[in-house]
Design a protein around this motif. Sequence first.
Motif, PDB file in Angstrom:
ATOM      1  N   MET A 106       0.847  -1.170   0.000  1.00  0.00           N
ATOM      2  CA  MET A 106       0.000   0.000   0.000  1.00  0.00           C
ATOM      3  C   MET A 106       0.896   1.237   0.000  1.00  0.00           C
ATOM      4  N   THR A 107       0.544   2.220  -0.795  1.00  0.00           N
ATOM      5  CA  THR A 107       1.328   3.450  -0.928  1.00  0.00           C
ATOM      6  C   THR A 107       0.687   4.563  -0.101  1.00  0.00           C
ATOM      7  N   ALA A 108       1.532   5.375   0.449  1.00  0.00           N
ATOM      8  CA  ALA A 108       1.027   6.509   1.228  1.00  0.00           C
ATOM      9  C   ALA A 108       0.427   7.549   0.295  1.00  0.00           C
ATOM     10  N   GLY A 109      -0.570   8.280   0.812  1.00  0.00           N
ATOM     11  CA  GLY A 109      -1.237   9.304   0.010  1.00  0.00           C
ATOM     12  C   GLY A 109      -0.437  10.594  -0.062  1.00  0.00           C
ATOM     13  N   ILE A 110      -0.966  11.542  -0.826  1.00  0.00           N
ATOM     14  CA  ILE A 110      -0.325  12.837  -0.990  1.00  0.00           C
ATOM     15  C   ILE A 110      -0.222  13.515   0.383  1.00  0.00           C
ATOM     16  N   GLY A 111       0.948  14.077   0.662  1.00  0.00           N
ATOM     17  CA  GLY A 111       1.164  14.775   1.919  1.00  0.00           C
ATOM     18  C   GLY A 111       1.679  13.898   3.031  1.00  0.00           C
ATOM     19  N   HIS A 112       1.702  12.596   2.833  1.00  0.00           N
ATOM     20  CA  HIS A 112       2.197  11.687   3.860  1.00  0.00           C
ATOM     21  C   HIS A 112       3.705  11.560   3.707  1.00  0.00           C
ATOM     22  N   ASN A 113       4.422  11.470   4.822  1.00  0.00           N
ATOM     23  CA  ASN A 113       5.881  11.422   4.738  1.00  0.00           C
ATOM     24  C   ASN A 113       6.432  10.005   4.599  1.00  0.00           C
ATOM     25  N   SER A 114       5.599   9.048   4.391  1.00  0.00           N
ATOM     26  CA  SER A 114       5.995   7.652   4.165  1.00  0.00           C
ATOM     27  C   SER A 114       6.847   7.091   5.294  1.00  0.00           C
ATOM     28  N   GLY A 115       6.682   7.633   6.478  1.00  0.00           N
ATOM     29  CA  GLY A 115       7.424   7.120   7.612  1.00  0.00           C
ATOM     30  C   GLY A 115       8.806   7.710   7.772  1.00  0.00           C
ATOM     31  N   ARG A 116       9.272   8.471   6.790  1.00  0.00           N
ATOM     32  CA  ARG A 116      10.590   9.087   6.900  1.00  0.00           C
ATOM     33  C   ARG A 116      10.452  10.365   7.716  1.00  0.00           C
ATOM     34  N   VAL A 117      11.067  10.374   8.863  1.00  0.00           N
ATOM     35  CA  VAL A 117      10.982  11.553   9.722  1.00  0.00           C
ATOM     36  C   VAL A 117      12.055  12.564   9.330  1.00  0.00           C
ATOM     37  N   ILE A 118      13.247  12.076   9.077  1.00  0.00           N
ATOM     38  CA  ILE A 118      14.338  12.980   8.703  1.00  0.00           C
ATOM     39  C   ILE A 118      14.784  12.627   7.291  1.00  0.00           C
ATOM     40  N   GLU A 119      14.679  13.621   6.414  1.00  0.00           N
ATOM     41  CA  GLU A 119      15.076  13.424   5.023  1.00  0.00           C
ATOM     42  C   GLU A 119      16.480  13.966   4.830  1.00  0.00           C
ATOM     43  N   PRO A 120      17.117  13.640   3.729  1.00  0.00           N
ATOM     44  CA  PRO A 120      18.454  14.189   3.473  1.00  0.00           C
ATOM     45  C   PRO A 120      18.417  15.722   3.499  1.00  0.00           C
ATOM     46  N   GLY A 121      19.408  16.318   4.140  1.00  0.00           N
ATOM     47  CA  GLY A 121      19.481  17.781   4.213  1.00  0.00           C
ATOM     48  C   GLY A 121      18.750  18.376   5.399  1.00  0.00           C
ATOM     49  N   HIS A 122      18.131  17.531   6.231  1.00  0.00           N
ATOM     50  CA  HIS A 122      17.345  18.018   7.371  1.00  0.00           C
ATOM     51  C   HIS A 122      18.179  18.878   8.314  1.00  0.00           C
ATOM     52  N   SER A 123      19.365  18.416   8.674  1.00  0.00           N
ATOM     53  CA  SER A 123      20.175  19.162   9.647  1.00  0.00           C
ATOM     54  C   SER A 123      20.589  20.526   9.078  1.00  0.00           C
ATOM     55  N   TRP A 124      20.877  20.590   7.771  1.00  0.00           N
ATOM     56  CA  TRP A 124      21.235  21.880   7.151  1.00  0.00           C
ATOM     57  C   TRP A 124      20.032  22.835   7.180  1.00  0.00           C
ATOM     58  N   ARG A 125      18.858  22.352   6.814  1.00  0.00           N
ATOM     59  CA  ARG A 125      17.664  23.206   6.840  1.00  0.00           C
ATOM     60  C   ARG A 125      17.367  23.685   8.256  1.00  0.00           C
ATOM     61  N   LYS A 126      17.557  22.803   9.237  1.00  0.00           N
ATOM     62  CA  LYS A 126      17.336  23.183  10.630  1.00  0.00           C
ATOM     63  C   LYS A 126      18.313  24.274  11.042  1.00  0.00           C
TER      64      LYS A 126
END
Length: 185
Positions: free
Chosen positions: A1-21
């Motif tokens: 089953m695929t997550a719907g639009i706007g869902h983060n698919s369970g990924r809390v931290i994506e690449p580049g998160h620390s830089w954006r923070k």
Amino acid sequence: MTAGIGHNSGRVIEPGHSWRKHVWAKARKDLMPTLPVEIVRLRVKRAAQLGLPYKTYAGIRASSGHDLIGFMFSNNALHVLRDGQELPADRAAKLDALVDTARTGLGHRPVTPTHLAALPGIDRAFTAPRFSDSWSQMRDRMREIIISQGQPADRFVMIGDTAFEREWAEAAQMAGYLSARQFFR
């Protein structure tokens, strides 16, 4: 089953998160003015003179852009509900402790401005807008009161006990509104 639009698919931290923070935190810090310690000390002292916690004072000052010079108290906030009634001791003590602060009373019927003005700690008093007034009538009444004070509305904070009294502050474009519970605690 695929997550719907706007869902983060369970990924809390994506690449580049620390830089954006980091960038976001730096941008927020750059927006906040860095005040000299002496200015902060003066503002802490002024907050104490006004009987307000520093955080409350700083928030009101930041939103209005001006220092506060006084308060307008509804007779409800003062717990004075009829002529002849004395100001409760806790209210009197708080008003007495205010330094270099205008203290104006606003009374609804049956409380008269004459009675409010005679209370200890109240400098001036006026008849409050009526409950039956339209928004424009309420605004005009509050403007009359503010003009008679000889200072801009955004230098005063309304201390009230009802949502109706909060509307007075909004109509007059005052610096803010605090409930009697917040102010007199």
